[in-house]
Design a protein around this motif. Structure first.
Motif, PDB file in Angstrom:
ATOM      1  N   ARG A  51      82.067 109.493  23.037  1.00  0.00           N
ATOM      2  CA  ARG A  51      80.736 109.982  23.414  1.00  0.00           C
ATOM      3  C   ARG A  51      79.642 109.332  22.576  1.00  0.00           C
ATOM      4  O   ARG A  51      78.532 109.082  23.064  1.00  0.00           O
ATOM      5  CB  ARG A  51      80.668 111.504  23.255  1.00  0.00           C
ATOM      6  CG  ARG A  51      81.355 112.275  24.362  1.00  0.00           C
ATOM      7  CD  ARG A  51      80.948 113.746  24.359  1.00  0.00           C
ATOM      8  NE  ARG A  51      81.608 114.454  25.453  1.00  0.00           N
ATOM      9  CZ  ARG A  51      82.747 115.140  25.340  1.00  0.00           C
ATOM     10  NH1 ARG A  51      83.331 115.221  24.145  1.00  0.00           N
ATOM     11  NH2 ARG A  51      83.267 115.742  26.378  1.00  0.00           N
ATOM     12  N   ALA A  64      77.545 106.091  23.695  1.00  0.00           N
ATOM     13  CA  ALA A  64      76.370 106.134  24.576  1.00  0.00           C
ATOM     14  C   ALA A  64      75.079 106.308  23.797  1.00  0.00           C
ATOM     15  O   ALA A  64      73.986 106.095  24.347  1.00  0.00           O
ATOM     16  CB  ALA A  64      76.514 107.278  25.579  1.00  0.00           C
ATOM     17  N   THR A  65      75.147 106.674  22.509  1.00  0.00           N
ATOM     18  CA  THR A  65      73.941 106.936  21.730  1.00  0.00           C
ATOM     19  C   THR A  65      73.375 105.675  21.086  1.00  0.00           C
ATOM     20  O   THR A  65      72.263 105.703  20.552  1.00  0.00           O
ATOM     21  CB  THR A  65      74.236 107.962  20.620  1.00  0.00           C
ATOM     22  OG1 THR A  65      75.176 107.395  19.690  1.00  0.00           O
ATOM     23  CG2 THR A  65      74.826 109.234  21.223  1.00  0.00           C
ATOM     24  N   SER A  93      81.464 111.262  31.963  1.00  0.00           N
ATOM     25  CA  SER A  93      80.458 111.051  33.012  1.00  0.00           C
ATOM     26  C   SER A  93      80.169 112.291  33.830  1.00  0.00           C
ATOM     27  O   SER A  93      79.143 112.370  34.511  1.00  0.00           O
ATOM     28  CB  SER A  93      80.927 109.940  33.958  1.00  0.00           C
ATOM     29  OG  SER A  93      82.046 110.375  34.719  1.00  0.00           O
ATOM     30  N   PRO A 129      76.473 105.258  30.635  1.00  0.00           N
ATOM     31  CA  PRO A 129      76.280 104.720  29.283  1.00  0.00           C
ATOM     32  C   PRO A 129      77.457 105.051  28.377  1.00  0.00           C
ATOM     33  O   PRO A 129      77.958 106.172  28.359  1.00  0.00           O
ATOM     34  CB  PRO A 129      74.987 105.406  28.806  1.00  0.00           C
ATOM     35  CG  PRO A 129      74.818 106.589  29.689  1.00  0.00           C
ATOM     36  CD  PRO A 129      75.434 106.232  30.996  1.00  0.00           C
ATOM     37  N   GLY A 130      77.925 104.034  27.665  1.00  0.00           N
ATOM     38  CA  GLY A 130      79.043 104.194  26.756  1.00  0.00           C
ATOM     39  C   GLY A 130      80.391 103.868  27.370  1.00  0.00           C
ATOM     40  O   GLY A 130      81.413 103.916  26.673  1.00  0.00           O
ATOM     41  N   ARG A 131      80.422 103.549  28.671  1.00  0.00           N
ATOM     42  CA  ARG A 131      81.708 103.212  29.288  1.00  0.00           C
ATOM     43  C   ARG A 131      82.191 101.850  28.772  1.00  0.00           C
ATOM     44  O   ARG A 131      81.469 100.857  28.848  1.00  0.00           O
ATOM     45  CB  ARG A 131      81.581 103.161  30.809  1.00  0.00           C
ATOM     46  CG  ARG A 131      82.924 102.889  31.498  1.00  0.00           C
ATOM     47  CD  ARG A 131      82.781 102.649  32.988  1.00  0.00           C
ATOM     48  NE  ARG A 131      84.089 102.373  33.575  1.00  0.00           N
ATOM     49  CZ  ARG A 131      84.275 101.800  34.763  1.00  0.00           C
ATOM     50  NH1 ARG A 131      83.219 101.435  35.505  1.00  0.00           N
ATOM     51  NH2 ARG A 131      85.491 101.568  35.211  1.00  0.00           N
ATOM     52  N   LEU A 188      75.434  99.953  28.720  1.00  0.00           N
ATOM     53  CA  LEU A 188      74.269 100.543  28.060  1.00  0.00           C
ATOM     54  C   LEU A 188      73.018 100.085  28.795  1.00  0.00           C
ATOM     55  O   LEU A 188      72.973  98.961  29.335  1.00  0.00           O
ATOM     56  CB  LEU A 188      74.167 100.113  26.597  1.00  0.00           C
ATOM     57  CG  LEU A 188      75.130 100.711  25.576  1.00  0.00           C
ATOM     58  CD1 LEU A 188      74.888 100.075  24.208  1.00  0.00           C
ATOM     59  CD2 LEU A 188      74.986 102.226  25.492  1.00  0.00           C
TER      60      LEU A 188
END
Length: 608
Positions: free
Chosen positions: A421, A424-425, A464, A476-478, A500
């Motif tokens: 997780r 994605a940041t 997701s 995002p983050g995949r 991203l």
């Protein structure tokens, strides 16, 4: 019941295998059923990674309750068939026929020819005349690069051998300094040219996958920086290559063709070709590579002999090393022979074999102090299940953790999802990629609840919010894994990227470029075939390394499991390793070799 019918009812043949047998039957209805069945099995063998089919060991290919023919009678039937060529010698080209019976093995003709051509090319390269090389002018540099040459430094042995062999095999486990050795021996070759007043050698670095090529280049750059700190001249170091390419890019792909631009008629324009992760190179690709190596050029193959063989047909590195012999090519004193006042390196007398062309590196340099992996890796290499399980259960290995009986890493380690997780940041794609490569779930299988596909599907849902069974989309983050080569994009099978948004909020997929901080962006819809990469099979992870690895084994034994798979999976870890599975599955895996049926080793040792 006929053998072909029994194979069909057992459900072991693919449509393609069955089609070959049916085509032969249409062409000649009198073809014996056992010959048709053998043809289907020869086709199936290639799909399972074998170069050919051994009628004496059919259960190695098909583990089913089938009444197999007598091996010798079966071979005689095959030899009498119009569809089977029987060459007079290992170096003779097979007559035009779909199948070839050679040294007791049944091949699809193309793969027998790959073996024959590869053996001829390796012997051509290995038997090239030793160049007239001036040793004394670079002896001081050699002593600087290898100060421990007199005390059994195997890296020094490899460098000394590289100055006398056109074919060099450098083997060793992770962290034994294969790439460092290459950087130093290439520096010696550049110094030789400089002292002789000639142009520096043209050098190519390559690996089977984009990620492996990137790691190779990174390692070489670190080695160059270390040599610069030792005071090695900048002019020498600047002549070394800074980048590596995939083998496909090196050879030059031809669209919609299995051929390459560089071949025996248009050889590579390099004096030295260095290939890392050679265990991953399959039979057809190694054949085409060696054919493209120019006369007089040097080929250096680097690899770990205990890793998994290539996904595609052949166990090429194992066969080459088998022909080269298990021992080092040089004695302790030979490696030190480049030191001033000592003699020259002796030259082996053989010219038609590979004995005397290998050095095995044994000392581990790179292993993190936090990860005590060597004893476990040794037990796995030896297939010693009792020792391996004792080490895993004993808790004496730093940062090696055994999760006995665990078959769901997402429940056992909730922080795995938390790690994913956080990807994605990130706002910096390069930083996100580095963070993504810090930890990876590795699996033995692709399918099933403990397989890569099932774990990825669950992780996608958790991250997701999409329902399971829904095709994954950009989020995002995949983490993404490229599964086919795309030269238009410069993306290759095994490359890992991340999804991203850019500064304007546009969704993009980011992949590494040249250098650790350089990234390239692609629109997700334009990417070649890809899948999620939160979990990867050990085969797909070959050529990569991660700070932390969770190696998930299936609940039940599988023919896919082997000591080579376990060894490859656990040695992907740099700082921490988690092994999850049962004692029974681990013991069964360590009792099994990932062996391949091949005649290459025999062919390399055959006399003309």
């Amino acid at each position: 019941m006929s053998l072909l019918r029994a194979l069909q009812q057992a459900g072991v043949l693919r449509t393609l295998d069955d089609a070959l047998a049916n085509t032969m039957r249409r062409l000649d209805p009198d073809t014996p059923d056992d010959v048709l069945a053998a043809a289907a099995l020869a086709s199936l063998a290639v799909a399972q990674g074998h170069a050919g089919f051994d009628p004496a060991s059919p259960r190695q290919l098909v583990d089913a309750d089938i009444a197999w023919p007598d091996a010798e009678a079966w071979r005689q039937q095959l030899a009498a068939s119009r569809f089977v060529a029987t060459p007079a010698s290992p170096i003779d080209e097979a007559q035009t026929a779909p199948l070839v019976l050679d040294n007791g093995l049944l091949y699809l003709r193309r793969y027998r020819e790959y073996e024959r051509r590869l053996a001829m090319q390796l012997r051509r390269i290995a038997s090239a005349p030793n160049p007239e090389i001036g040793i004394e002018p670079i002896a001081l540099l050699f002593a600087t690069l290898f100060p421990d040459a007199h005390s059994g430094d195997h890296q020094a042995r490899a460098a000394a051998l590289a100055l006398r062999r056109a074919l060099l095999l450098v083997t060793g486990g992770p962290g034994t300094g294969k790439t460092t050795t290459i950087a130093r021996l290439l520096t010696l070759r550049v110094a030789q040219a400089s002292r002789a007043g000639t142009t520096p050698p043209r050098i190519a670095l390559a690996a089977p996958t984009g990620r492996a090529a990137e790691r190779m280049a990174e390692s070489l750059r670190r080695a160059v920086a270390q040599m610069a700190e030792q005071g090695i001249g900048a002019a020498l170091l600047e002549a070394l290559p800074a980048q590596a390419s995939t083998l496909h890019r090196l050879l030059g792909t031809v669209p919609d063709s299995p051929r390459f631009r560089h071949n025996k008629d248009n050889p590579l324009p390099f004096d030295i070709v260095v290939v890392d992760e050679a265990s991953m190179v399959d039979l057809p690709l190694m054949c085409k590579l060696t054919e493209a190596v120019a006369d007089g050029a040097q080929l250096v193959l680097l690899g770990d002999p205990d890793q998994l063989p290539s996904v595609e047909a052949g166990d090429v590195l194992a066969a080459i090393l088998g022909a080269a012999g298990a021992g080092d090519a040089l004695s302790m004193g030979d490696a030190a022979a480049l030191h001033p006042l000592l003699g020259d390196v002796p030259v082996d007398a053989g010219t038609n074999h590979l004995v005397g062309h290998r050095v095995h590196l044994q000392h581990g340099w790179r292993q993190s102090e936090a990860l005590h992996l060597a004893p476990l890796a040794e037990a796995v290499r030896n297939g010693d299940a009792l020792e391996a399980l004792s080490l895993l259960r004993g808790g004496t290995l730093s940062n090696v953790h055994f999760h006995e009986g665990v078959d769901d890493p997402l429940q056992a380690r909730p922080d795995l999802l938390a790690h994913f997780r956080t990807l994605a940041t990130h706002t910096d794609p390069a930083q996100a990629l580095r963070q993504g490569n810090r930890l990876r779930l590795l699996t033995a299988l692709r399918e099933g609840p403990s397989g890569a596909r099932g774990l990825n599907a669950r992780i996608e849902v958790a991250l997701s919010g999409r329902r399971i069974g829904t095709p994954p989309a950009w989020f995002p983050g995949r983490l993404l894994l490229i599964t086919e080569n795309s030269y238009r994009h410069g993306l290759f099978n095994g490359d890992v990227g991340i999804c991203l948004a850019d500064a304007d909020g546009t969704p993009l997929a980011w992949f590494s470029g040249e250098g650790s901080d350089h990234v390239r962006a692609f629109h997700p819809a334009a990417l070649p075939a890809h899948e999620s990469a939160f979990a990867m099979t050990v085969h797909k992870a070959q050529g990569s390394e991660f700070d932390e690895v969770w190696l998930q084994l299936p609940r039940a034994d599988s023919r896919v499991l082997s000591r080579e798979l376990l060894y490859t999976g656990l040695t992907r870890a740099r700082s921490a390793l988690h092994v999850a599975g049962t004692a029974d599955v681990i013991a069964a895996a360590l009792a099994r070799h990932a062996g391949r049926v091949s005649g290459l080793g025999w062919r390399l040792g055959a006399t003309e």
